[in-house]
Each structure stands twice: as C-alpha cells, then as structure tokens.
Design an enzyme around this catalytic site. Structure first.
Site, PDB file in Angstrom:
ATOM      1  N   ASN B  83      -2.653   7.169   8.105  1.00  0.00           N
ATOM      2  CA  ASN B  83      -3.259   7.230   6.707  1.00  0.00           C
ATOM      3  C   ASN B  83      -3.530   5.854   6.380  1.00  0.00           C
ATOM      4  OD1 ASN B  83      -0.714   9.476   6.894  1.00  0.00           O
ATOM      5  ND2 ASN B  83      -2.526   9.728   5.561  1.00  0.00           N
ATOM      6  N   ILE B  91      -4.844   1.692   2.645  1.00  0.00           N
ATOM      7  CA  ILE B  91      -3.953   2.779   2.574  1.00  0.00           C
ATOM      8  C   ILE B  91      -4.347   4.109   1.873  1.00  0.00           C
ATOM      9  CG2 ILE B  91      -1.573   3.586   2.051  1.00  0.00           C
ATOM     10  CD1 ILE B  91      -1.084   0.387   1.696  1.00  0.00           C
ATOM     11  N   CYS B  92      -4.261   5.341   2.580  1.00  0.00           N
ATOM     12  CA  CYS B  92      -4.549   6.484   1.771  1.00  0.00           C
ATOM     13  C   CYS B  92      -3.277   7.140   1.458  1.00  0.00           C
ATOM     14  CB  CYS B  92      -5.383   7.467   2.650  1.00  0.00           C
ATOM     15  SG  CYS B  92      -5.724   9.073   2.011  1.00  0.00           S
ATOM     16  N   LEU B  93      -2.888   6.794   0.252  1.00  0.00           N
ATOM     17  CA  LEU B  93      -1.680   7.358  -0.229  1.00  0.00           C
ATOM     18  C   LEU B  93      -1.892   7.989  -1.848  1.00  0.00           C
ATOM     19  CD1 LEU B  93       1.480   7.928  -0.024  1.00  0.00           C
ATOM     20  CD2 LEU B  93       1.883   5.592  -0.892  1.00  0.00           C
TER      21      LEU B  93
END
Lengths: 625, 199
Positions: B83, B91-93
C-alpha cells in the site's frame, strides 16, 4: 469561531472538548449519533469536508445537528481567570460572564475614542486622552486657537500671536508685529540713505539716518538740483513732441480718447503737486518746475479732447527716462537687500516692486517722493489698468519710438483670422467623416476575423481529436516549454494543464492526463499526474466503470538508452471510484493518479527534461477491449 | 495558515508529546520549521512483522483547510509494502483520502499507519508490483520487506543471501538501490533483474 481557549481554574474533562478544534465547546451542538462539537466547527465540517460525522463517519446533514444546551450551561459555569491576567487583572469569573467582565475590566484594551489608531488599557485611557493622544484637543496659549495635538508643533512655529525676538535688536514682539517692527522701527536694521535714488549710496543703521542727513546735506542738495533740472528739460521736450503729434494724427488721438475717462488728470492735481514740491525744494527748483508745469497745463488746455491721455503720455516718457539719467550707477532695480526709508514704500521690498507690473512708474515715483505721491494715488492705478487691458495703449504710452510709429492693422488681422478659422473647420469636418468610415470598416473586419478564428479553433479541435483516436491506449504527451508552464503552475495562474484527449483504441475509451504542481510544502514541489476519463463517441457501447490497468511514466530522455530510468507507476483501477464511472460532463471532475508523482527537483536533476520538453507516457490496458 | 488549523496543530502537538505511545518510542512528531505547515513524523515498525525494529520517517504536510481535510503524509524512508509506493513513498490509506474525518488527529494517523504496516491490504494497492508479490509469493515478499527494513530503516535482521545478490549486481556495474529494486521486483532472480535493468 472555534472553542474557548481560556485559562480554566479546573481543566474541564475531555467530554467537554470539541474533537475538531480540541478546545472547550463553544455553542455545543450534538449530532444524532451522539457526538458533541462546537457549532461552527461541525457546520464547517459538514459544509467544507463531508456530510459525515467526523467521529464515526455516520452520514449526517445540518438538520441532524441540535444545540446541546445542557452542556452549554455547564460549560458557561466553569470558572476562568480573566484573559487580562498578565496585565494585572486577578479576577476569577464564570465563563458565561466573560463578556460582561471584559466590558468593564480595568485592564482590557480599548480603542482610543478619538480614533488615534491606538489601543490602551482602560485604566490608562484618561491619561492617554489628556496627555499623549495625538488627536486630543489643545489650545494655543498665545492665540487661543483650538487644534489637534499633532498639529500643535507646527502651529507653534507660525502662531501669529507668539512672542518672538527681533533678529537685529533683540526686542521682543508678537510675531505678526515683528515685520512692521523690522521695516519701520528697528533702529539696528541696515537701510539706504533716503537719497538713494538721487545717487547717494550710503547704507547705515536706521538710528544713523538723521545724522547722515545732516552731515551730507550739501551733497544731497546737489543731487536734488541735478534731478530737478533734468526733469524740467524733459518736460520741455515732451511738450513739443506732443504738440506735433496732436496736430498731425487724428487716428492716434481717437485711440487715446478711448482711455480718456480712465486716465484723466485734471489741472488742480497738477497744481497741487507743484505746491507740495515747493515745500521740500529750494526756490530755484520750484521756479523751474513751476514753469514746466505751466507748460504742461497749457498743453492740456490746448488738446481738450485728449488732455488726460496726452498728459499721461508725456509723464510716462519722462518717468521712463528720468531714473536712467538720474541714477549714477545706471541700473533700474534695487538688488541690495536693504530697506528704503520712504514711508509709502515701507511695506514693499524691491523684489515685490519689480514684479508688480509697473516697475518704471514706481521707480520714478519713489525718486520724487512728494510730487509723485499724488500721481501714484490718483493716476497710477488708472494707467496700470489701461496698460493691462490694451497692449496698444501700453505701446503708445511707454514705447521708445513715441506716437509717430504706431499704426494699427485691425481689419486685416480680423479677416485673416476668420479665413484660418473657416479653413480649419472644413478640414475638421472632412477628417471626422473619414474617421467614421474607417471605424465602420474596422468593425466589419473584426467580425469576419472572429468568424475565422472560430473556424480555425473548431478545425484544431478536430485534428487533436482525430490524432488522439488512433494511439491504441499508448499515448505520449510532450509538454514543450515545461519551465514556462512550471512557472505558471507554481504561480497558481493556471493551476492545471490537460493533455490532448486520446482513446484506448479507435472504438475505446476517451481520456486525458492532467498535470499540475503540488505546492503544499514550501520546501519541495511535486509534479502531480492524474488520468481523467472524458465523454467520448463510444461511451454508449463501452463497459462502465472502466476496468483495467494504467501505467503512467515520466520518460527518461537520456541519450544513452542503457542508462534510462523511467519513473513509472502502475494504477490498478478501482470500480468504486468516481474517476472510472462513465463521464456525464465533457471531462470527469474526478481523476485518478498521484498528487506527488515525482518531485520537481528529481525531474531537474535527472535527464527527464531535454530541451525543456517533458514526456509523459500513458499505457492503458482495458479489460474489455 | 488559518487560525483554526494553527490552533489545532499546536494542541495536537502537545497531545502527541504527552501520549503513551511516545513514552514507548512508538510514534514521534517533530517540527521542521516554525510554520507548522510541515512536520516530520516517525513510527516504529510493529512487532512480529517484517518491519519490526525499523524506524520509518514520514513527511507530514498540513493543508490550509486542516482539520476539515486530511494531512498529506508520505514515507520518506524507503519501504516495501503493497500500500506504499516503493518509488515515491506515497501511501494508499482510506483515512488519508475519502475516509478522513475532522476528529482524527496526527496521533490517530500515525497509529493507523502503524496498523497498516501490520496489516497490508493487497486488494487496494498503491504499488502493484509489491501487491502482486504479496499475493503470489508471500514468503519472498516478507523476506524482501525485512531486507528493505534493514537496508533503509535500521532494522536489525540481516539477510546475507539477499545482500550477496545485491553485491553481485553491484559488481556488474549497477547502482545499489537500482539493483535492490530490480531484484525485489523480479523475486531476487539475478538474470531477470539484470534484464529488467537493461531493457
């Protein structure tokens, strides 16, 4: 407005804290899911951020938020220290009474009621208003004038009633009397001898003038004698000139007539002047002068129609020549900064006289004070008025050549003037017509031009559309002049840049790339890259949402192919995102990509920018096509 | 910076400094300059994961509209995670994007990131290559992630086999980081990694 940031005596429990501003709840409001926020905080969050509860992400609208007066009452009862604690207020009050207290707090800053732009503690306000405010009213002790304090310093320097000290004799006097004192009374001031215009060049203190007059009487007498003799001679010459001119030139006489009324001088005045001269001159002089005056009056009687003007003509020819001959040093003006003692000139300086319009007259008048006083009072204003509104008359009156040379050409000038005027008017009309015609033509050209511009724009769009259609999803976007765009993007002028549209295949999806510069951080800027789907010709029979993979890369243009290191990111589509839905507007608002794809410095340090060209490559692999 | 954002950050700063996690050296926030718009965060790799023992530095940027919009956070320390981009650190959050809520704080963000390190979501990837490896070859993924932690985040566990492979790539004339990226991408197969770098 966010919550209360006060100095609470007992720190409130966390349940009274707004989860958004982290301060003590102001106007507490409760959501339907049971969470408390400041009124402004939750409203801002719902309007600017999302329609969900900031704590549990429950969906929420403004109508699901209610005032929590229970909590409000409790909070307003918390004791706090006065915010002016540091300035000296030691009051402890309930939060709800804070406003009331601040309105009377002795230490609260209040704006000056006289609007002097300062804020002062309430306890110091009186002393500020009485002693230091620049807008307070003060009264000048000398002239009793009221003014603002900031103007007072300037006023003290100019107040006419202030006491000042004479720069010559140290006598004290009110400022507006000081001038009079210096010009008339001060015994220490340097002045010319009263016989200055007859040739005495002595300069002395005023207190020495009397002594000088006694000491130098013989030489003064000589100078006076010389001047009077000269005057008498001139009168004789003038008489003969006048007689001839009066007989020969009717034209000139009629011109003179025009000013008759204004400048008339009657005989009794002439006699009066001779009389007064007698008082101050010797018998011999008086005899000479009287003879001249007799001639003058005879002449006046002779030329009854033009008596006044003729008279004044002669007078002026005398006045013009006398001082030149009389003054030993032969100059007109009085340059030395010395005050003249004659009573009627006491108030005006040499410079003022030179600019007053009648320099010659005043000069002669000052030379022969007693005689000319009368001319000054009766004749001079009229002559000067006449001179002022007719240059012709002035020429006649004062010209070197006398009357013989003067012939006016009024009628010729008038006709010439009329001709010029009519020619000018014709030309003006012609140019106005021409201007109108040009304006019409310009409007027509502008219309055609805008039509052509539109056609070219349409064609350009068509070309872009057609060339993007056959790239089969592998699209290279060359941004030429990148540094130029970068400056524009960084300045926020044109916050984003869109690529030409392209299709994943001739019958596939239409999309474009959006580039912008992310400047959230001051230290480092980043290139942001997003893919946006666009309304295309094939949308109706394509599968939505789009599903597939998209590679975005910034192409390394290193001439050495083995050292190329493209910056590539692979995007897997997410069917839930708005970015991949079928566009309902020409270009989807939502895109998908990276806010910080690569830092600008990395672009500049690598070989990604060649000749200021940045190449962005997009490879789209659709699952369906 | 708007008043509310500034007030918030100041108070949050106190909150993080006071919190238990700081006492346990799990999370940390520092100022970069006086402006409060940019902060430097640090999180410890969670125990019993490939990131254990590592200290990961984060860049945190506070937008003008904070707390109504999320802070922008990215990893400064290189990390191998489905992620998180191994190239940019992005960041993929969800909570840093559409699931952000104004009640969240820097502390909760850092704790969430720690949780993300402990529980990756390969189905919502930021780095497709890593996510693929995670799903197809978890053992290699874990070894790679641990190796990256040791190489970049000061992790304690050295993997001599992987290090030797990097050394041999370096001997072929490749840059160390490039070699590590290529080997990680190609499941530590030197031939394929070299091809990848040359192509």
């Amino acid at each position: 407005m966010e919550g209360y940031d006060c100095d609470f005596i007992i720190p409130p429990e966390p349940r009274y804290e707004c989860p958004i501003c982290l301060l003590v709840l102001r106007e507490p409001h409760q959501t339907k899911c049971g969470h408390r926020f400041c009124k402004d905080c939750i409203i801002t969050s719902l309007r600017d951020s999302s329609n969900r509860c900031p704590i549990d992400n429950e969906s929420l609208s403004e109508s699901d938020v209610y005032p929590d007066n229970f909590a409000k009452r409790e909070i307003l009862n918390f004791s706090i220290r006065c915010p002016n604690f540091k300035s000296g207020c030691d009051k402890i009050i309930p939060l709800g009474k804070l406003q009331n207290h601040l309105e009377e707090c002795y230490f609260a800053l209040v704006p000056c009621p006289l609007k002097c732009s300062r804020e002062v503690p309430r306890c110091d306000l009186d002393s500020h208003l009485n002693n230091s405010c620049e807008n307070r009213n003060v009264t000048c002790e000398h002239c009793s004038k009221n003014m603002e304090a900031k103007d007072f310093e300037v006023h003290v320097e100019v107040c006419p009633m202030a006491i000042v000290v004479c720069s010559h004799c140290e006598e004290r006097a009110v400022r507006n009397k000081m001038e009079h004192h210096i010009y008339n009374e001060c015994q220490q001031v340097m002045v010319h001898c009263p016989f200055y215009f007859l040739g005495c060049s002595k300069v002395m203190m005023r207190c020495m003038v009397d002594d000088h007059l006694i000491m130098s009487a013989p030489s003064h007498l000589k100078q006076l004698c010389f001047a009077v003799t000269f005057l008498a001679q001139k009168l004789g010459t003038a008489n003969s000139v006048c007689q001839t001119s009066a007989k020969n030139t009717h034209q000139k006489v009629s011109l003179v007539q025009r000013f008759n009324a204004e400048s008339a001088v009657t005989l009794p005045v002439s006699y009066k002047s001779s009389h007064s001269l007698e008082e101050v001159s010797t018998n011999e002089m008086s005899f000479n002068f009287e003879a001249a005056l007799a001639e003058l009056s005879a002449l006046s009687l002779e030329n009854e129609e033009a008596k006044g003007a003729e008279h004044s003509y002669k007078l002026s020819s005398i006045t013009k020549q006398l001082p030149l001959g009389c003054l030993p040093n032969g100059h007109h003006g009085i340059k030395q900064p010395v005050y003249r003692p004659h009573d009627w000139l006491n108030y005006c300086t040499a410079e003022e006289q030179e600019t007053s319009g009648l320099p010659l007259l005043s000069q002669i008048l000052s030379t022969k004070p007693t005689v000319c006083k009368l001319y000054q009072s009766k004749l001079s204003p009229q002559i000067s008025a006449a001179v002022n509104h007719s240059p012709e008359f002035a020429n006649l009156l004062l010209g070197d050549q006398g009357l013989g040379e003067y012939i006016p050409e009024n009628s010729d000038v008038k006709s010439m003037f009329q001709e010029i005027t009519s020619r000018f008017k014709k030309r003006e009309a012609a140019s106005e017509q021409k201007f109108d015609e040009l304006h019409r033509r310009l409007t027509a050209v502008e219309q055609t031009n805008s039509g052509l511009i539109n056609t070219v724009r349409d064609l350009e769009q068509h070309v872009v559309e057609a060339s993007g259609r056959f790239v089969n999803g592998d699209f290279c976007w060359c941004i030429h002049n990148f540094s130029h765009y970068r400056l524009k993007l960084e300045a926020g002028e044109n916050s984003m840049l869109h690529s030409p549209p392209f299709y994943t295949s001739p019958w596939g999806y239409k999309m474009c790339i959006r580039a912008s510069i992310d400047s959230a951080s001051q230290n480092e800027r980043h290139l942001s890259l997003f893919v946006h789907f666009m309304k295309g010709k094939n949308d109706a029979f394509l599968m939505w949402p789009f599903s597939g993979r998209i590679n975005i890369s910034v192409v390394d243009q290193n001439p050495d192919a083995s050292r190329r290191n493209h910056i590539m990111e692979v995007l897997e589509t997410n069917p839930n995102l708005d970015a991949f839905q079928r566009p309902t507007i020409p270009r989807n608002h939502k895109g998908f990509g990276y806010v910080q794809f690569v830092s600008i410095s990395a672009l500049e340090n690598g070989s990604y920018l060649m000749d200021d060209v940045l190449v962005i490559r997009t490879q789209v692999y659709s699952q369906y096509q | 910076m708007s008043n509310i954002a500034e007030q918030r950050i100041k108070r949050e700063f106190k909150e993080v400094v006071k919190s238990d996690e700081v006492a346990l050296c799990n999370i940390k926030v520092e100022l970069v300059n006086d402006s409060l718009t940019e902060l430097r965060g640090e999180i410890a790799g969670p125990p019993d994961t490939a990131y254990e023992g590592g200290k990961f530095k984060l860049q945190i940027k506070i937008p003008e509209t904070y707390p109504f919009n999320p802070p922008e956070v990215k990893f400064v320390t290189k990390i191998w995670h489905p992620n998180i981009s191994s190239v940019t650190g992005a960041i993929c959050l969800d909570i840093l994007k559409d699931q952000w809520a104004a009640a969240m704080t820097l502390r909760t963000v850092l704790l969430s990131l720690q949780a993300l390190l402990a529980a990756a979501e390969p189905d919502d990837p930021q780095d497709a290559v890593v996510a693929h490896q995670y799903k197809e070859n978890f053992d290699i993924f874990e070894r790679t992630a641990r190796h990256w932690t040791t190489a970049y985040a000061g992790g304690p566990k050295r993997d001599t086999e992987l290090e030797e492979k990097i050394v041999s790539m370096k001997n072929m004339g490749f840059d160390e980081h490039m070699a590590r990226v290529a080997l990680s991408t190609k499941d530590w197969d030197i031939t394929r990694a070299a091809e990848y770098l040359i192509s």
